[in-house]
Design a protein around this motif. Structure first.
Motif, PDB file in Angstrom:
ATOM      1  N   VAL A   1       0.848  -1.188   0.000  1.00  0.00           N
ATOM      2  CA  VAL A   1       0.000   0.000   0.000  1.00  0.00           C
ATOM      3  C   VAL A   1       0.888   1.243   0.000  1.00  0.00           C
ATOM      4  O   VAL A   1       1.956   1.258   0.613  1.00  0.00           O
ATOM      5  CB  VAL A   1      -0.959  -0.003   1.219  1.00  0.00           C
ATOM      6  CG1 VAL A   1      -0.191  -0.014   2.528  1.00  0.00           C
ATOM      7  CG2 VAL A   1      -1.919   1.166   1.181  1.00  0.00           C
ATOM      8  N   THR A   2       0.455   2.277  -0.682  1.00  0.00           N
ATOM      9  CA  THR A   2       1.227   3.521  -0.770  1.00  0.00           C
ATOM     10  C   THR A   2       0.610   4.574   0.140  1.00  0.00           C
ATOM     11  O   THR A   2      -0.616   4.737   0.161  1.00  0.00           O
ATOM     12  CB  THR A   2       1.237   4.040  -2.221  1.00  0.00           C
ATOM     13  OG1 THR A   2       1.783   3.023  -3.064  1.00  0.00           O
ATOM     14  CG2 THR A   2       2.084   5.298  -2.347  1.00  0.00           C
TER      15      THR A   2
ATOM     16  N   TYR B   1       4.062  -1.211   2.946  1.00  0.00           N
ATOM     17  CA  TYR B   1       3.049  -2.251   3.145  1.00  0.00           C
ATOM     18  C   TYR B   1       2.362  -2.076   4.500  1.00  0.00           C
ATOM     19  O   TYR B   1       2.867  -1.389   5.398  1.00  0.00           O
ATOM     20  CB  TYR B   1       3.689  -3.643   3.073  1.00  0.00           C
ATOM     21  CG  TYR B   1       4.777  -3.865   4.105  1.00  0.00           C
ATOM     22  CD1 TYR B   1       4.499  -4.425   5.355  1.00  0.00           C
ATOM     23  CD2 TYR B   1       6.093  -3.485   3.834  1.00  0.00           C
ATOM     24  CE1 TYR B   1       5.495  -4.607   6.294  1.00  0.00           C
ATOM     25  CE2 TYR B   1       7.100  -3.661   4.777  1.00  0.00           C
ATOM     26  CZ  TYR B   1       6.795  -4.229   6.009  1.00  0.00           C
ATOM     27  OH  TYR B   1       7.786  -4.386   6.949  1.00  0.00           O
ATOM     28  N   ALA B   2       1.200  -2.701   4.611  1.00  0.00           N
ATOM     29  CA  ALA B   2       0.459  -2.765   5.871  1.00  0.00           C
ATOM     30  C   ALA B   2       0.384  -4.229   6.296  1.00  0.00           C
ATOM     31  O   ALA B   2       0.133  -5.107   5.469  1.00  0.00           O
ATOM     32  CB  ALA B   2      -0.940  -2.187   5.701  1.00  0.00           C
ATOM     33  N   MET B   3       0.588  -4.489   7.586  1.00  0.00           N
ATOM     34  CA  MET B   3       0.621  -5.858   8.077  1.00  0.00           C
ATOM     35  C   MET B   3      -0.782  -6.383   8.365  1.00  0.00           C
ATOM     36  O   MET B   3      -1.675  -5.634   8.780  1.00  0.00           O
ATOM     37  CB  MET B   3       1.466  -5.967   9.343  1.00  0.00           C
ATOM     38  CG  MET B   3       2.940  -5.689   9.112  1.00  0.00           C
ATOM     39  SD  MET B   3       3.997  -6.272  10.469  1.00  0.00           S
ATOM     40  CE  MET B   3       3.395  -5.298  11.832  1.00  0.00           C
ATOM     41  N   CYS B   4      -0.933  -7.676   8.171  1.00  0.00           N
ATOM     42  CA  CYS B   4      -2.193  -8.357   8.459  1.00  0.00           C
ATOM     43  C   CYS B   4      -2.101  -9.032   9.822  1.00  0.00           C
ATOM     44  O   CYS B   4      -1.146  -9.766  10.091  1.00  0.00           O
ATOM     45  CB  CYS B   4      -2.467  -9.405   7.378  1.00  0.00           C
ATOM     46  SG  CYS B   4      -3.998 -10.334   7.631  1.00  0.00           S
ATOM     47  N   TYR B   5      -3.069  -8.764  10.670  1.00  0.00           N
ATOM     48  CA  TYR B   5      -3.135  -9.463  11.959  1.00  0.00           C
ATOM     49  C   TYR B   5      -4.561  -9.451  12.474  1.00  0.00           C
ATOM     50  O   TYR B   5      -5.425  -8.717  11.980  1.00  0.00           O
ATOM     51  CB  TYR B   5      -2.170  -8.863  12.985  1.00  0.00           C
ATOM     52  CG  TYR B   5      -2.229  -7.360  13.170  1.00  0.00           C
ATOM     53  CD1 TYR B   5      -3.189  -6.760  13.983  1.00  0.00           C
ATOM     54  CD2 TYR B   5      -1.300  -6.537  12.539  1.00  0.00           C
ATOM     55  CE1 TYR B   5      -3.222  -5.388  14.153  1.00  0.00           C
ATOM     56  CE2 TYR B   5      -1.321  -5.163  12.704  1.00  0.00           C
ATOM     57  CZ  TYR B   5      -2.283  -4.587  13.519  1.00  0.00           C
ATOM     58  OH  TYR B   5      -2.324  -3.217  13.690  1.00  0.00           O
ATOM     59  N   GLY B   6      -4.813 -10.298  13.456  1.00  0.00           N
ATOM     60  CA  GLY B   6      -6.114 -10.342  14.105  1.00  0.00           C
ATOM     61  C   GLY B   6      -5.947  -9.976  15.566  1.00  0.00           C
ATOM     62  O   GLY B   6      -4.985  -9.309  15.938  1.00  0.00           O
TER      63      GLY B   6
END
Length: 520
Positions: free
Chosen positions: A34-35, A83-88
């Motif tokens: 992502v920018t 980038y953006a990280m994926c987490y729950g």
């Protein structure tokens, strides 16, 4: 401006194959490219000299347009892919599913002096994980994060760091207390820095998706880059990894208790895998000593994240992390054994920490009782935690009957200190004097050591609010004053004595001082 880019996260881990910046559920990936959003008219308000040096940058670099544009999201560093990280995560005890970096964008990883730093912008625009939000941040919350990150570091508390604070030049709509009164506020961006921004939730989301392949890849990556001393991945290594996380998490929370810090939102997505304080939202500092206090208005009813519960919540969160790691180990006994060690470790470390606050450097069987009785006394009437412990170093065993005189400045309402309260305090001071006489160090040496454990200056909520109020009027001098004050929290700093005071009455029920939400 020269940075030694050494990206690993977005090169060694699987990416979300979809590149459009749309809200979505992400599978089989650790992040999405992502920018950052272009800002209208960015303005740099403050830069941390220490973090400049840590990244290999200079003051001259910080004065350049390149610096301003990169750390407000208007330019992307060459040969990098943000980038953006994926987490729950579990939020207030309930599984919330996918969360992710909703208003944080990782720019790059930088190596300097054999240290690797991840650089992240908070408030730089929406990401696939923003859900219904805009991915932006406002000035008040950004000031709080910027100041507290660096203040915690100088207190000796494990924490993420902050490089810069900037205005975006945009207006951002926020409902500060979630009560339907939304208003436009100044937009801002904090550049925060850490060896890694990985959280418990990064592992939880993959376990919840039953994606054991990506989970193993992420855990192996984490061990390789942050726990390499554990050796090659194996079931035993995974258990050692979990135990390391447990130990560092416990150490962090013990430090919180030592300085009177309340995180306010200890969800599993807000717990760092490296045991760093992360995500400065509705945090607060104890004014009156109160185990039941939480700064988070969302938590005002059940007080799940109150000061006195932080050690227990750390244990609960570690249990959730153990569940996430279980698919790689497939045996519960090792994980349970490590988890079961937590209460004993927590009690021992808490008592050891409290001994240092009291100037006790040997062990005694009656120390636990002395500490318990002290905590009871501190709650008999509203008593300022920071002032109490700082002034306690002036106590003399030769004049044990004068204990109340030593600490009287910590009481908010002197008339509440009635005869019953005085009697309990005098009894405690008498026992404290007896205990101190068993120590071998001099009174002067004890005072010096106590003053390196008990800070004189912390970022009280009202102090941050004063800086916010000034900044909203375009005056940023107080941000710099507090930033420099909090670099030396254990020093006397007689020129800054005005900040060594109890919370003023006007701040008792003021929004931003006693009432904070997750948008804070």
């Amino acid at each position: 401006m020269q940075l030694h880019i050494k990206d690993t996260f977005n090169k060694e881990l699987p990416a979300d194959p979809i590149v459009e910046n749309t809200r979505r559920q992400v599978k089989n990936a650790c992040y999405s490219f992502v920018t950052p959003k272009h800002t209208k008219k960015p303005e740099l308000l403050h830069v941390s000299p220490e973090m400049l040096m840590e990244l290999g940058l200079t003051k001259k670099d910080a004065e350049s347009n390149t610096f301003l544009n990169v750390f407000t999201g208007n330019s992307v560093l060459p040969n990098t892919k943000p980038y953006a990280m994926c987490y729950g995560g579990h939020q207030f005890g309930n599984w919330a599913g996918q969360l992710g970096d909703g208003r944080a964008i990782n720019l790059a990883e930088v190596e300097h002096n054999n240290k690797l730093w991840a650089i992240q912008l908070k408030g730089a625009g929406e990401t696939p994980y923003s859900r219904t939000a805009d991915g932006l941040a406002v000035l008040r919350s950004s000031i709080r994060e910027y100041l507290c990150s660096e203040a915690m570091h100088h207190l000796g508390v494990p924490t993420t760091r902050a490089l810069s604070l900037a205005l975006s030049g945009d207006q951002v709509l926020r409902d500060m207390l979630y009560n339907g009164n939304a208003a436009l506020e100044k937009g801002a961006i904090v550049c925060r820095v850490a060896p890694s921004f990985l959280r418990f939730g990064n592992y939880q989301i993959l376990a919840a998706q039953e994606d054991t392949t990506t989970l193993k890849t992420l855990v192996d990556y984490t061990i390789k880059h942050h726990f390499s001393h554990l050796g090659a991945p194996s079931k035993n290594t995974y258990l050692q990894f979990f135990e390391s996380v447990l130990n560092s998490t416990l150490k962090m929370i013990i430090h919180w208790q030592r300085v009177g810090f309340v995180h306010g939102v200890m969800n599993t997505d807000n717990l760092s895998i490296l045991g760093l304080t992360i995500d400065y939202g509705p945090y607060g500092w104890l004014e009156g000593y109160d185990n039941d206090w939480t700064p988070n208005t969302t938590d005002s009813q059940f007080k799940r994240y109150r000061f006195g519960a932080q050690l227990d919540i750390g244990h609960w969160n570690l249990f959730q992390l153990a569940n996430a790691l279980y698919p790689l180990i497939e045996e519960a006994d090792g994980l349970e054994s490590i988890l079961n060690s937590y209460p004993k470790k927590a009690k021992a470390q808490y008592i050891a920490m409290m001994r240092t606050k009291l100037g006790l450097y040997t062990e005694d069987d009656k120390d636990e009782e002395l500490i318990i009785n002290l905590e009871k006394n501190l709650q008999l009437t509203e008593t300022d935690m920071t002032i109490f412990f700082r002034n306690l170093s002036h106590f003399s065993t030769k004049h044990s009957q004068d204990g109340l005189k030593v600490i009287k400045d910590a009481f908010y309402i002197l008339s509440d200190v009635n005869d019953t309260v005085k009697t309990k305090w005098n009894t405690w001071f008498n026992n404290y004097a007896i205990r101190l006489n068993k120590e071998t160090i001099s009174a002067k040496e004890r005072q010096l050591k106590m003053n390196q454990t008990n800070p004189k200056y912390v970022l009280r909520n009202y102090m941050a609010q004063l800086a916010i109020d000034d900044a909203n009027k375009g005056d940023y001098k107080l941000i710099d004053e507090l930033f420099n004050l909090l670099k030396k929290p254990y020093d006397e700093q007689p020129e800054n004595q005005k900040w060594f005071v109890k919370r003023p009455d006007w701040a008792r029920n003021k929004v931003g001082c006693s009432m904070l939400s997750c948008s804070s």
